[in-house]
Design a protein around this motif. Sequence first.
Motif, PDB file in Angstrom:
ATOM      1  N   GLN A  51       0.852  -1.184   0.017  1.00  0.00           N
ATOM      2  CA  GLN A  51       0.025  -0.019   0.023  1.00  0.00           C
ATOM      3  C   GLN A  51       0.987   1.300   0.121  1.00  0.00           C
ATOM      4  N   SER A  55       0.913   4.333  -2.996  1.00  0.00           N
ATOM      5  CA  SER A  55       0.725   5.581  -2.561  1.00  0.00           C
ATOM      6  C   SER A  55       1.777   6.565  -3.057  1.00  0.00           C
ATOM      7  N   MET A  92      -5.840  -6.579  -2.003  1.00  0.00           N
ATOM      8  CA  MET A  92      -4.714  -5.504  -1.802  1.00  0.00           C
ATOM      9  C   MET A  92      -4.485  -4.577  -3.168  1.00  0.00           C
ATOM     10  N   ASN A  96      -5.410  -0.924  -3.075  1.00  0.00           N
ATOM     11  CA  ASN A  96      -4.177  -0.010  -3.132  1.00  0.00           C
ATOM     12  C   ASN A  96      -4.420   1.148  -4.210  1.00  0.00           C
TER      13      ASN A  96
END
Length: 318
Positions: A51, A55, A92, A96
């Motif tokens: 994650q 980002s 995920m 994400n």
Amino acid sequence: MAATLYSLKGKRVFVAGARGMVGRAVVERLEPEGCAAILAPGRDALDLVDQAAVSRWMAANRPDVVIVAAARVGGIHANDAWPAEFLYDNLMIEANLIHAAHGEGIEKLLFLGSSCIYPKFAPQPIPEAALLTGPLESTNEWYAIAKIAGIKLCQAYRRQHGADFISAMPTNLYGPHDNFDPETSHVLPALIRKAVAAADAGERGIAIWGTGTPRREFLHVRDCADALVFLLKNYSGEAHVNVGAGEDVSILDLAGMVLGAAGIVDGEVRTDPTRPDGTPRKLMDGSKLAAMGWRASIPLRDGIAETVAWYRGNRPAT
Ligand code: GFB
């Protein structure tokens, strides 16, 4: 047809999963669109399950458009054997990407799902409205639940934040750069590998998993990439959209077609009922996309012949 809703010209487009079969075809299909940049990091440059990394990458690269073509994928056996990876990795990856896309105020996101989101005994052809109307097929419910969550994430960010996030549900895909591993692949690459090996060895037939009676719909990956770019440019809505070829075939007939393409005419197909059949039938209702003006153009026989030739030219040396 009405004017294009969203132009990709001059946009920075991030293709997540760009090294996979679908991602590669999407990158190729984007070329004539006049994008300012096509961002296609491999797993070495960006781990989509991480994650913080996603980002950071999104903030540093600021794409205008995100295409979620990344997923842990595999055939009926891989889905059944590794439920934890198929559920966790896919949740995920999509969470994400979708969350970071919202955080960076990305203009448009397209999420790619799969026809296995629908109930095992859905009406045929399967309309988009069949989602969440019955139990899933047990061999791939882990993957299906992750993909359903991805659709819902897109809908939630659209409802709550007005994000232009859309979802496309393609049927079983095939083509160059597929996974041809005999244990983890989908049926078409598996049959191509078996048929080419049989032809090379001067044999007359192949063994297939299951009874051969299930029916599947196959879409060439170039057709799929074309549909995805079409949707990015022409669709904005909460509901997901089916992407299919319009026809299905039994696995037994498919095996005959693959044998023929490999040069074995009237070959023998041996079934193995000890291996699972999975969903009995999975034909998409593609009328929603057809009404927008898109149709598949690569006939299955041509696509199989092309993929057999690609496999012959690109398989790893033994
Ligand atoms: O493509 P496939 O693995 O997945 O199998 P699904 C389709 C059908 O082909 C099943 C039969 O009935 C298999 O038993 N089959 C026959 C074979 N021979 C073989 C073989 O050698 N290898 C393989 N793999 N199958 C997948 C889902 O379902 O479809 C995924 O598990 C995803 O989650 C994908 O949604 C599109 O079509 O059954």
